[in-house]
Write a protein that holds these residues in place. Structure first.
Motif, PDB file in Angstrom:
ATOM      1  N   PHE A  21       0.634  11.439  -3.320  1.00  0.00           N
ATOM      2  CA  PHE A  21       0.674  10.062  -3.795  1.00  0.00           C
ATOM      3  C   PHE A  21       1.436   9.247  -2.771  1.00  0.00           C
ATOM      4  O   PHE A  21       2.367   9.740  -2.154  1.00  0.00           O
ATOM      5  N   ALA A  22       1.047   8.009  -2.623  1.00  0.00           N
ATOM      6  CA  ALA A  22       1.770   7.117  -1.719  1.00  0.00           C
ATOM      7  C   ALA A  22       1.967   5.776  -2.412  1.00  0.00           C
ATOM      8  O   ALA A  22       1.052   5.261  -3.047  1.00  0.00           O
ATOM      9  N   THR A  23       3.169   5.260  -2.299  1.00  0.00           N
ATOM     10  CA  THR A  23       3.452   3.944  -2.861  1.00  0.00           C
ATOM     11  C   THR A  23       4.538   3.278  -2.036  1.00  0.00           C
ATOM     12  O   THR A  23       5.356   3.946  -1.402  1.00  0.00           O
ATOM     13  N   ASN A  24       4.521   1.977  -2.048  1.00  0.00           N
ATOM     14  CA  ASN A  24       5.593   1.214  -1.419  1.00  0.00           C
ATOM     15  C   ASN A  24       6.656   0.833  -2.435  1.00  0.00           C
ATOM     16  O   ASN A  24       7.673   0.265  -2.083  1.00  0.00           O
ATOM     17  N   TYR A  25       6.405   1.139  -3.718  1.00  0.00           N
ATOM     18  CA  TYR A  25       7.301   0.715  -4.786  1.00  0.00           C
ATOM     19  C   TYR A  25       7.511   1.850  -5.783  1.00  0.00           C
ATOM     20  O   TYR A  25       6.952   1.858  -6.873  1.00  0.00           O
ATOM     21  N   VAL A  26       8.336   2.822  -5.417  1.00  0.00           N
ATOM     22  CA  VAL A  26       8.593   3.986  -6.266  1.00  0.00           C
ATOM     23  C   VAL A  26       9.152   3.553  -7.616  1.00  0.00           C
ATOM     24  O   VAL A  26       8.842   4.160  -8.641  1.00  0.00           O
ATOM     25  N   GLY A  27       9.939   2.503  -7.648  1.00  0.00           N
ATOM     26  CA  GLY A  27      10.531   2.031  -8.893  1.00  0.00           C
ATOM     27  C   GLY A  27       9.517   1.609  -9.935  1.00  0.00           C
ATOM     28  O   GLY A  27       9.825   1.534 -11.119  1.00  0.00           O
TER      29      GLY A  27
ATOM     30  N   ILE B 202       9.671  14.357  -3.150  1.00  0.00           N
ATOM     31  CA  ILE B 202       9.505  12.936  -2.859  1.00  0.00           C
ATOM     32  C   ILE B 202      10.075  12.684  -1.467  1.00  0.00           C
ATOM     33  O   ILE B 202      11.224  13.029  -1.184  1.00  0.00           O
ATOM     34  N   ILE B 203       9.251  12.129  -0.611  1.00  0.00           N
ATOM     35  CA  ILE B 203       9.673  11.814   0.752  1.00  0.00           C
ATOM     36  C   ILE B 203       9.782  10.294   0.852  1.00  0.00           C
ATOM     37  O   ILE B 203       8.819   9.582   0.582  1.00  0.00           O
ATOM     38  N   THR B 204      10.936   9.827   1.238  1.00  0.00           N
ATOM     39  CA  THR B 204      11.181   8.391   1.321  1.00  0.00           C
ATOM     40  C   THR B 204      11.318   7.983   2.778  1.00  0.00           C
ATOM     41  O   THR B 204      12.003   8.655   3.553  1.00  0.00           O
ATOM     42  N   PHE B 205      10.660   6.927   3.135  1.00  0.00           N
ATOM     43  CA  PHE B 205      10.768   6.364   4.477  1.00  0.00           C
ATOM     44  C   PHE B 205      11.555   5.069   4.384  1.00  0.00           C
ATOM     45  O   PHE B 205      11.337   4.265   3.483  1.00  0.00           O
ATOM     46  N   LYS B 206      12.440   4.859   5.326  1.00  0.00           N
ATOM     47  CA  LYS B 206      13.238   3.636   5.343  1.00  0.00           C
ATOM     48  C   LYS B 206      12.379   2.451   5.762  1.00  0.00           C
ATOM     49  O   LYS B 206      11.411   2.602   6.502  1.00  0.00           O
ATOM     50  N   ASN B 207      12.767   1.285   5.282  1.00  0.00           N
ATOM     51  CA  ASN B 207      12.102   0.064   5.713  1.00  0.00           C
ATOM     52  C   ASN B 207      12.427  -0.202   7.175  1.00  0.00           C
ATOM     53  O   ASN B 207      13.486   0.206   7.668  1.00  0.00           O
ATOM     54  N   PRO B 208      11.548  -0.888   7.888  1.00  0.00           N
ATOM     55  CA  PRO B 208      11.799  -1.157   9.308  1.00  0.00           C
ATOM     56  C   PRO B 208      13.004  -2.075   9.501  1.00  0.00           C
ATOM     57  O   PRO B 208      13.223  -2.992   8.719  1.00  0.00           O
ATOM     58  N   ASN B 209      13.753  -1.791  10.549  1.00  0.00           N
ATOM     59  CA  ASN B 209      14.909  -2.631  10.875  1.00  0.00           C
ATOM     60  C   ASN B 209      14.415  -3.936  11.511  1.00  0.00           C
ATOM     61  O   ASN B 209      13.221  -4.080  11.792  1.00  0.00           O
TER      62      ASN B 209
ATOM     63  N   LYS C 220       7.783  -9.067  -5.180  1.00  0.00           N
ATOM     64  CA  LYS C 220       8.619  -7.865  -5.127  1.00  0.00           C
ATOM     65  C   LYS C 220       9.741  -7.943  -6.151  1.00  0.00           C
ATOM     66  O   LYS C 220      10.075  -6.972  -6.806  1.00  0.00           O
ATOM     67  N   HIS C 221      10.327  -9.131  -6.272  1.00  0.00           N
ATOM     68  CA  HIS C 221      11.431  -9.328  -7.213  1.00  0.00           C
ATOM     69  C   HIS C 221      10.967  -9.122  -8.651  1.00  0.00           C
ATOM     70  O   HIS C 221      11.670  -8.527  -9.467  1.00  0.00           O
ATOM     71  N   LYS C 222       9.769  -9.602  -8.955  1.00  0.00           N
ATOM     72  CA  LYS C 222       9.222  -9.447 -10.311  1.00  0.00           C
ATOM     73  C   LYS C 222       8.618  -8.062 -10.540  1.00  0.00           C
ATOM     74  O   LYS C 222       8.315  -7.705 -11.661  1.00  0.00           O
ATOM     75  N   GLY C 223       8.416  -7.299  -9.443  1.00  0.00           N
ATOM     76  CA  GLY C 223       7.809  -5.977  -9.583  1.00  0.00           C
ATOM     77  C   GLY C 223       6.317  -6.041  -9.835  1.00  0.00           C
ATOM     78  O   GLY C 223       5.741  -5.109 -10.382  1.00  0.00           O
ATOM     79  N   THR C 224       5.664  -7.123  -9.389  1.00  0.00           N
ATOM     80  CA  THR C 224       4.243  -7.271  -9.649  1.00  0.00           C
ATOM     81  C   THR C 224       3.376  -6.902  -8.446  1.00  0.00           C
ATOM     82  O   THR C 224       2.167  -7.020  -8.509  1.00  0.00           O
ATOM     83  N   LYS C 225       3.984  -6.430  -7.365  1.00  0.00           N
ATOM     84  CA  LYS C 225       3.203  -6.024  -6.193  1.00  0.00           C
ATOM     85  C   LYS C 225       2.367  -4.814  -6.551  1.00  0.00           C
ATOM     86  O   LYS C 225       2.806  -3.926  -7.270  1.00  0.00           O
ATOM     87  N   ASN C 226       1.139  -4.757  -6.082  1.00  0.00           N
ATOM     88  CA  ASN C 226       0.258  -3.635  -6.379  1.00  0.00           C
ATOM     89  C   ASN C 226       0.800  -2.335  -5.809  1.00  0.00           C
ATOM     90  O   ASN C 226       1.361  -2.309  -4.722  1.00  0.00           O
ATOM     91  N   ILE C 227       0.593  -1.269  -6.543  1.00  0.00           N
ATOM     92  CA  ILE C 227       0.968   0.057  -6.078  1.00  0.00           C
ATOM     93  C   ILE C 227      -0.259   0.679  -5.430  1.00  0.00           C
ATOM     94  O   ILE C 227      -1.362   0.625  -5.971  1.00  0.00           O
TER      95      ILE C 227
END
Length: 135
Positions: free
Chosen positions: A6-12, A27-34, A124-131
């Motif tokens: 499974f892949a998602t940008n929003y595990v929460g 679960i493998i987590t990748f950090k956001n780009p600096n 993102k703040h509302k959590g409505t971004k597609n998974i």
């Protein structure tokens, strides 16, 4: 053995029942780009978009502001900014343009990109971004 990835940008946003022990073994987590990586993503996107046609469709005056505004964005978000900005430009232009030259009529300004970043931040703040995932 069978493996399901499974892949998602929003595990929460994933239902906690799916994440319980025995269902997801790893679960493998990748950090956001600096900031430097986000800057390179933006520059690469602009260069790619402008090279696809014979003029500068995208005009960025201040990359640093875009990098600052996109703090907390992942790689996909940074690319999505430009996809959404182009779509917005098409919608604004389509009624007045000749069908053959729609891309030649689109002009993307920094403000257009900043508006999309603000919209994505709100999603993102509302959590409505597609998974994104596999079914």
């Amino acid at each position: 053995s069978e493996y399901i990835f499974f892949a998602t940008n929003y595990v929460g946003a994933i239902d906690k029942a799916v994440l319980r022990s025995g269902r997801m073994d790893k679960i493998i987590t990748f950090k956001n780009p600096n900031p430097d990586v986000r800057m390179e993503i933006f520059k690469r996107q602009v260069k790619e978009l402008n090279s696809k046609i014979n003029y500068n469709m995208v005009n960025i005056r201040n990359y640093n502001k875009l990098v600052e505004m996109s703090d907390g964005f992942n790689n996909a978000d940074c690319i999505d900014i430009f996809d959404k900005t182009i779509r917005n430009g098409i919608y604004k232009t389509i009624e007045d343009a000749d069908e053959k030259d729609i891309l030649g009529c689109i002009k993307i300004k920094q403000k257009d990109i900043e508006d999309v970043i603000l919209d994505l931040q709100e999603q993102k703040h509302k959590g409505t971004k597609n998974i994104i995932g596999f079914k």
